[in-house]
Design a protein around this motif. Sequence first.
Motif, PDB file in Angstrom:
ATOM      1  N   MET A 145      10.066  52.489  32.141  1.00 27.05           N
ATOM      2  CA  MET A 145       9.767  53.171  30.945  1.00 27.05           C
ATOM      3  C   MET A 145      11.050  53.240  30.022  1.00 27.05           C
ATOM      4  O   MET A 145      10.778  53.257  28.911  1.00 27.05           O
ATOM      5  N   ALA A 146      12.154  53.457  30.821  1.00 27.52           N
ATOM      6  CA  ALA A 146      13.391  53.797  29.986  1.00 27.52           C
ATOM      7  C   ALA A 146      13.682  52.362  29.220  1.00 27.52           C
ATOM      8  O   ALA A 146      13.979  52.374  28.146  1.00 27.52           O
ATOM      9  N   ALA A 147      13.472  51.282  29.827  1.00 29.30           N
ATOM     10  CA  ALA A 147      13.791  49.769  29.255  1.00 29.30           C
ATOM     11  C   ALA A 147      12.944  49.832  27.954  1.00 29.30           C
ATOM     12  O   ALA A 147      13.135  49.183  26.936  1.00 29.30           O
ATOM     13  N   ALA A 148      11.482  50.100  28.253  1.00 30.67           N
ATOM     14  CA  ALA A 148      10.584  49.840  27.447  1.00 30.67           C
ATOM     15  C   ALA A 148      10.849  50.610  25.955  1.00 30.67           C
ATOM     16  O   ALA A 148      10.650  50.149  24.709  1.00 30.67           O
ATOM     17  N   ALA A 149      11.310  52.004  26.236  1.00 28.60           N
ATOM     18  CA  ALA A 149      11.663  52.746  25.055  1.00 28.60           C
ATOM     19  C   ALA A 149      13.038  52.342  24.470  1.00 28.60           C
ATOM     20  O   ALA A 149      13.101  52.169  23.176  1.00 28.60           O
ATOM     21  N   ALA A 150      13.931  51.592  25.183  1.00 27.94           N
ATOM     22  CA  ALA A 150      15.080  51.232  24.619  1.00 27.94           C
ATOM     23  C   ALA A 150      14.611  49.730  23.542  1.00 27.94           C
ATOM     24  O   ALA A 150      15.301  49.756  22.384  1.00 27.94           O
ATOM     25  N   VAL A 151      13.668  49.076  23.860  1.00 24.51           N
ATOM     26  CA  VAL A 151      13.291  48.045  22.997  1.00 24.51           C
ATOM     27  C   VAL A 151      12.475  48.247  21.765  1.00 24.51           C
ATOM     28  O   VAL A 151      12.264  47.880  20.616  1.00 24.51           O
ATOM     29  N   ALA A 152      11.647  49.575  22.149  1.00 17.76           N
ATOM     30  CA  ALA A 152      10.902  49.806  21.044  1.00 17.76           C
ATOM     31  C   ALA A 152      11.455  50.890  20.078  1.00 17.76           C
ATOM     32  O   ALA A 152      10.869  51.078  19.066  1.00 17.76           O
TER      33      ALA A 152
END
Lengths: 472, 212
Positions: free
Chosen positions: A453-460
């Motif tokens: 979820m952290a990585a997804a927030a980083a890209v979005a």
Amino acid sequence: MAGKTLYDKLWDAHLVTEREDGSALIYIDRQIIHEVTSPQAFEGLRLAGRKPWRTGASVATIDHNVPTTPFKSAAEIVDDTSRIQVQTLQDNTKEFGITEFGIGDVRQGIVHVMAPEQGAVLPGMTVVCGDSHTSTNGALACLAHGIGTSEVEHVLATQTLVAKKMKNMRVAVEGDLGPGVTAKDVVLHIIGVIGTAGGTGYAIEFAGSAIRGLSLEGRMTICNMAIEAGARAGMVAVDQTTIDYVEGRPFAPKGEDWDKAVDYWRTLVSDADAEFDAEVNIDAADIRPQVSWGTSPEMVVPVDGMLPDPQAESDEVKRSGMQRAYEYMGLKPGVPVTDIQVDRVFIGSCTNSRIEDLRAAAEVAKGRKKADSVKQVLVVPGSGLVKQQAEKEGLDKVFIEAGFEWREPGCSMCLAMNPDRLEAGEHCASTSNRNFEGRQGNGGRTHLVSPAMAAAAAVAGHFVDIRELDRA
Amino acid sequence: MEKFIRQEGLVAPLDRANVDTDQIIPKQFLKSIKRTGFGPNLFDEWRYLDEGFPGQDSSQRPKNEDFVLNQSRYQGASILLTRRNFGCGSSREHAPWALMDFGFKAIIAPSFADIFYNNCFKNGLLPIVLSEDNVEALFRAVEGKEGFRITVDLEQQQVIPESGEPLSFEIDEFRKHCLLNGLDEIGLTLNEADTIRAYEARRAEREPWIFQ
């Protein structure tokens, strides 16, 4: 007579003596030491002219203060006070003959990553450290909890602790976890259910098919945050996953001792007729990916939910806590979680910096780029060995290509004692364990999430439901 | 350790639940290798308007006048009255060190986090658990009268407000004994060194790998 819980068994096996006043002396098999909570303990020993009871019982490393940019000696640490603490630990471990995995040692890392990785924590042990996240180690079916500095000194001098038996709580998570739901989401969900003081006075045993289905690393993530539910100790019973994890590690028993140990360890499960003082049952199917919105780990919501309304909270103390949290976080009730923009992302900490955490983050980062609105994404492996493994798998390259920063091991931005920190007002998607005011930097706003979820927030650039990443 | 027998003093009300040890003493001050000197940075982020750092002269810093400990009526308080789950979070013993260095001798709350509660006793700071109702009544009394004082009598296990009925509290016998006599726990434990050695011998028989 009712059977024994796992905690009962661990307690009984370590009971040195019980005193008439109800207090007890329990034996401590392993103490893990780091630079922040030990200097005053060693100083106490020196002032009293005492020696450690059994030097082989302790193992030390540096983690809280260390920079996550490369450095070769303590002298290169710019912050004076940090440097003094790192040097003080070097001096103290040398003076008292304690093993330290220090600067430049590939085994150096976050205490609760390093110790299990080395096999320094084994099933059936009592494990303490001057750090509340010592509960992490309970994933190996040991009694592991945080202590204060006076107790660090007490354990060094006597190899025992004055203790009072805790109560037994069982948190059972049954069923299959849905797609995108990780150990981190499970534990955040549990804390949301029982509250940050729900486990106060208890040792929690995490059980049920969903817990048994987790890797040892995942179980560590769960036990790590037992303290965020108020419980000093969390634990998971021994099964084949436990034995397989321990086998072959440097401090693990070998040969005949190994067989003898395994026979004993297999008894480290709660008896079928054991009675718990409290039981919490959770259906795995109810758990969705979680995001914390406030300033206490119990302030969590599913990523596909809305920020909660304080007016709907009947408890006055809780309601005012929620209102204060909204003010601090600069957020409003009724807003979808996915509308929260993030300024920085931190992937690391004793909760989520093991190899499978990095793999999960890398899987999301692969072929994607950090959003322009995100100022920084830090990826901080839990130990030198985790870093080595990740590099062997090429994860470092995946992160760097995505615009993330690949760092050296340490506690880093989980508590911002080193240069990694948030600026006032910044929102951070963090895989750490505490979203307290100022924890990651004065005025910083923390949202606790899983590595994916952290990585997804980083890209979005904002929170996204990991289950719908491609549509975000 | 200093003895704790009886303490009479001014009460400061901190009307917040779940006060964590990061708030009691923020991380940048944990870099000290001493047990003293944390008082000026107690509740640093709430007490001051700027960001604190170690080694600074805090008397020159801009104060948050709204914060309870900065209000003139609570100057010199030695008893802290607060809400549930006080001291949650990090195990840092710097939290009780900071509270004591500031001048607090006792803390009254409906509940405390386990590690913090335990750490208090090692330093002669007395955490007292009273019911939510009694704590609420004390909050009203303290806010209602400037200079409201309380006596804590450890021997009798009572909180005696300057007006109203004495309130009894529970405390573990061993901890009470150590506080009343200011005992060094390590010294007490070392009196049982033979028992510890005998235990080790039994364990080494059963689990030799622990001692390798």
